[in-house]
Enzyme design. Structure first.
Site, PDB file in Angstrom:
ATOM      1  N   ASP A   1       7.679 -14.516  43.154  1.00 31.04           N
ATOM      2  CA  ASP A   1       7.877 -13.774  41.902  1.00 31.04           C
ATOM      3  C   ASP A   1       8.647 -14.633  40.907  1.00 31.04           C
ATOM      4  OD1 ASP A   1       8.587 -10.857  43.809  1.00 31.04           O
ATOM      5  OD2 ASP A   1       6.827 -11.192  42.557  1.00 31.04           O
TER       6      ASP A   1
ATOM      7  N   GLU B   1       3.470  -3.118  32.870  1.00 31.42           N
ATOM      8  CA  GLU B   1       2.230  -2.791  33.575  1.00 31.42           C
ATOM      9  C   GLU B   1       1.397  -1.763  32.794  1.00 31.42           C
ATOM     10  OE1 GLU B   1       4.588  -1.746  37.019  1.00 31.42           O
ATOM     11  OE2 GLU B   1       3.637  -3.323  38.194  1.00 31.42           O
TER      12      GLU B   1
ATOM     13  N   ASP C   1      13.119  -3.411  43.091  1.00 33.41           N
ATOM     14  CA  ASP C   1      12.122  -3.936  44.025  1.00 33.41           C
ATOM     15  C   ASP C   1      12.627  -5.244  44.601  1.00 33.41           C
ATOM     16  OD1 ASP C   1      10.326  -1.915  43.357  1.00 33.41           O
ATOM     17  OD2 ASP C   1       9.706  -3.032  41.586  1.00 33.41           O
TER      18      ASP C   1
ATOM     19  N   LEU D   1       3.955 -11.526  38.579  1.00 33.07           N
ATOM     20  CA  LEU D   1       3.296 -11.402  39.887  1.00 33.07           C
ATOM     21  C   LEU D   1       3.248  -9.938  40.308  1.00 33.07           C
ATOM     22  CD1 LEU D   1       2.025 -12.644  42.368  1.00 33.07           C
ATOM     23  CD2 LEU D   1       4.289 -13.127  43.248  1.00 33.07           C
ATOM     24  N   ASP D   2       2.107  -9.335  40.080  1.00 36.19           N
ATOM     25  CA  ASP D   2       1.906  -7.931  40.471  1.00 36.19           C
ATOM     26  C   ASP D   2       1.352  -7.903  41.897  1.00 36.19           C
ATOM     27  OD1 ASP D   2       1.280  -5.051  40.189  1.00 36.19           O
ATOM     28  OD2 ASP D   2      -0.791  -5.761  40.192  1.00 36.19           O
TER      29      ASP D   2
ATOM     30  N   ASP E   1       4.354  -9.113  33.581  1.00 38.53           N
ATOM     31  CA  ASP E   1       4.655  -9.010  35.004  1.00 38.53           C
ATOM     32  C   ASP E   1       4.015 -10.247  35.622  1.00 38.53           C
ATOM     33  OD1 ASP E   1       4.940  -8.540  37.643  1.00 38.53           O
ATOM     34  OD2 ASP E   1       3.986  -6.565  37.667  1.00 38.53           O
TER      35      ASP E   1
ATOM     36  N   GLU F   1       9.138  -8.529  34.056  1.00 45.34           N
ATOM     37  CA  GLU F   1       9.563  -7.649  35.145  1.00 45.34           C
ATOM     38  C   GLU F   1      10.602  -8.340  36.030  1.00 45.34           C
ATOM     39  OE1 GLU F   1       6.465  -5.421  37.286  1.00 45.34           O
ATOM     40  OE2 GLU F   1       7.688  -5.814  39.049  1.00 45.34           O
ATOM     41  N   GLU F   2      10.596  -9.659  36.024  1.00 43.58           N
ATOM     42  CA  GLU F   2      11.520 -10.399  36.883  1.00 43.58           C
ATOM     43  C   GLU F   2      12.816 -10.789  36.188  1.00 43.58           C
ATOM     44  OE1 GLU F   2      10.781 -10.209  39.876  1.00 43.58           O
ATOM     45  OE2 GLU F   2       8.710  -9.596  39.548  1.00 43.58           O
TER      46      GLU F   2
HETATM   47  P1  AFP Z   1       4.833  -4.979  44.106  1.00 43.34           P
HETATM   48  O1  AFP Z   1       4.497  -5.960  43.004  1.00 43.34           O
HETATM   49  O2  AFP Z   1       6.295  -4.797  44.269  1.00 43.34           O
HETATM   50  O3  AFP Z   1       4.094  -5.288  45.377  1.00 43.34           O
HETATM   51  O4  AFP Z   1       4.330  -3.526  43.585  1.00 43.34           O
HETATM   52  C1  AFP Z   1       3.004  -3.353  43.258  1.00 43.34           C
HETATM   53  C2  AFP Z   1       2.875  -2.123  42.403  1.00 43.34           C
HETATM   54  O5  AFP Z   1       3.716  -2.182  41.276  1.00 43.34           O
HETATM   55  C3  AFP Z   1       1.425  -1.894  41.965  1.00 43.34           C
HETATM   56  O6  AFP Z   1       0.711  -3.073  41.771  1.00 43.34           O
HETATM   57  C4  AFP Z   1       0.860  -1.046  43.088  1.00 43.34           C
HETATM   58  O7  AFP Z   1      -0.253  -0.281  42.713  1.00 43.34           O
HETATM   59  C5  AFP Z   1       2.047  -0.192  43.447  1.00 43.34           C
HETATM   60  O8  AFP Z   1       3.217  -0.961  43.145  1.00 43.34           O
HETATM   61  C6  AFP Z   1       2.081   0.186  44.900  1.00 43.34           C
HETATM   62  O9  AFP Z   1       3.189   1.010  45.138  1.00 43.34           O
HETATM   63  P2  AFP Z   1       3.285   1.882  46.490  1.00 43.34           P
HETATM   64  O10 AFP Z   1       3.473   0.910  47.608  1.00 43.34           O
HETATM   65  O11 AFP Z   1       4.455   2.789  46.292  1.00 43.34           O
HETATM   66  O12 AFP Z   1       1.992   2.645  46.623  1.00 43.34           O
END
Ligand code: AFP
Length: 357
Positions: free
Chosen positions: A102, A304, A96, A147-148, A145, A125-126
């Protein structure tokens, strides 16, 4: 202050219970605002220590994590003011794109946890591998994690922090290795998340209860607003990314068709913490199934899925990868991804029935 409120304050004495809640708060500081009747995070944790023998170290760790609201709000605002919300050219272990925030969040939590002297290492995660902390003999390991939902930062959407606390399994004087932290999620002693949205909310679970707190910026503390949370048996919403629908296994497509026949609403924020929080309070189901591109889904077991599965189970909900309970999965690597279905029991069970037909 309005006249009615002023009158009610005039009846107060320094023995009035809510004044004691402020531990050191003075009459003048509390009379500036509407009082809380509810206890604060530290008080609830103290009660858990006394009544359920939760170790003081767990309280210290949760309180250290709970110092994030000011940092996170300032960091997000600063990011937007400096137009640095755009991604930087760096990628984490699962590929990612990492944003500057992050990494700032990761560093913030590493320092906060190190200060407790109760955590010997962090997995994040980072970070590609285990991050050893200063107190190498300390009894706990934290998985997080920081920063989700980082893609929500530039549009001021909800974001979160997830954390799990594991007891160290090896003797304090032996060097810690990555294999030592690869344990199933049922070994967590506590887990939680912080949801940064219009308000900031902290939810934590121990093997005894799940509690939710709302951050009050006036006192820079979390107030108990959702005691002993129980996830409803079923709900009116489901959360998944519909754009992958044609790539999902047939049983998922059938399940979504079933949800649509029931006229359930689809609500998907792009931040797992925010979607899960809705379901924890109101019932519902979140799905991140395998796709052709991501045969194990996108979500990380250690950072997560395990965190939320622990909270869901303590609150009466369920979490599965379609074959087994999330908390039973033996992880093979730190950044392993698994298909993830979590939510109300009454909504997960029909999904598992379809999966195992
Ligand atoms: P990020 O932290 O990279 O924005 O990802 C968020 C995540 O891990 C989770 O929180 C979301 O539900 C999911 O990814 C969204 O993923 P999609 O964009 O593939 O639906």
């Amino acid at each position: 202050m309005n006249a009615k409120l002023r009158k009610s304050f005039s009846n107060l004495t320094t023995d009035t219970p809510f004044l004691k809640i402020y531990n050191g708060g003075t009459m003048s500081s509390v009379t500036d605002r509407i009082p809380h009747q509810a206890p604060l995070l530290g008080q609830v944790l103290q009660e858990e220590q006394a009544n359920y023998s939760i170790p003081a170290a767990i309280s210290a760790i949760i309180q250290a994590l709970a110092t994030s609201p000011n940092f996170m709000q300032h960091a997000v605002i600063q990011t937007m003011l400096e137009k640095e919300g755009k991604p930087v050219d760096s990628f984490n272990a699962t590929g990612d794109r990492q944003q500057k925030l992050d990494l700032l969040a990761h560093d913030f939590f590493v320092k906060a946890l190190d200060n407790t002297q109760e955590v010997c290492a962090i997995i994040s995660e980072e970070a590609d591998s285990l991050v050893p902390l200063t107190h190498s003999q300390a009894p706990y390991i934290v998985a997080m994690d920081p920063l989700d939902g980082s893609a929500n930062v530039p549009i001021n959407g909800p974001i979160g922090t997830l954390f799990s606390i594991y007891p160290r399994r090896t003797a304090p004087d032996t060097p810690l290795q990555e294999a030592d932290v690869l344990v199933p999620g049922h070994q967590q002693v506590a887990a939680g998340y912080i949801l940064y949205s219009t308000a900031i909310v902290l939810v934590y679970a121990t093997p005894h209860r799940v509690h939710g707190f709302t951050y009050d910026p006036d006192i820079n503390d979390f107030v108990l607003t959702h005691p002993s949370i129980y996830m409803p048996e079923s709900g009116l919403t489901y959360a998944l990314n519909h754009s992958y629908l044609n790539n999902f296994p047939h049983y998922i497509q059938n399940y979504i068709a079933y949800c649509r026949r029931q006229e359930l609403s689809c609500r998907y924020t792009g931040a797992l913490v925010a979607d899960f929080h809705r379901h924890l309070l109101e019932g519902g189901i979140y799905l991140y199934p395998p796709t052709l591109k991501r045969p194990n889904g996108k979500l990380r077991l250690m950072f997560e899925c395990n965190v939320l599965a622990f909270i869901a189970e303590q609150a009466g909900g369920m979490a599965s990868d379609g074959k087994q309970p999330i908390l039973q999965i033996m992880p093979r690597s730190l950044h392993q991804c698994v298909p993830f279905y979590i939510g109300s029991k009454g909504m997960i069970q029909p999904l598992l029935a379809l999966a195992n037909k």
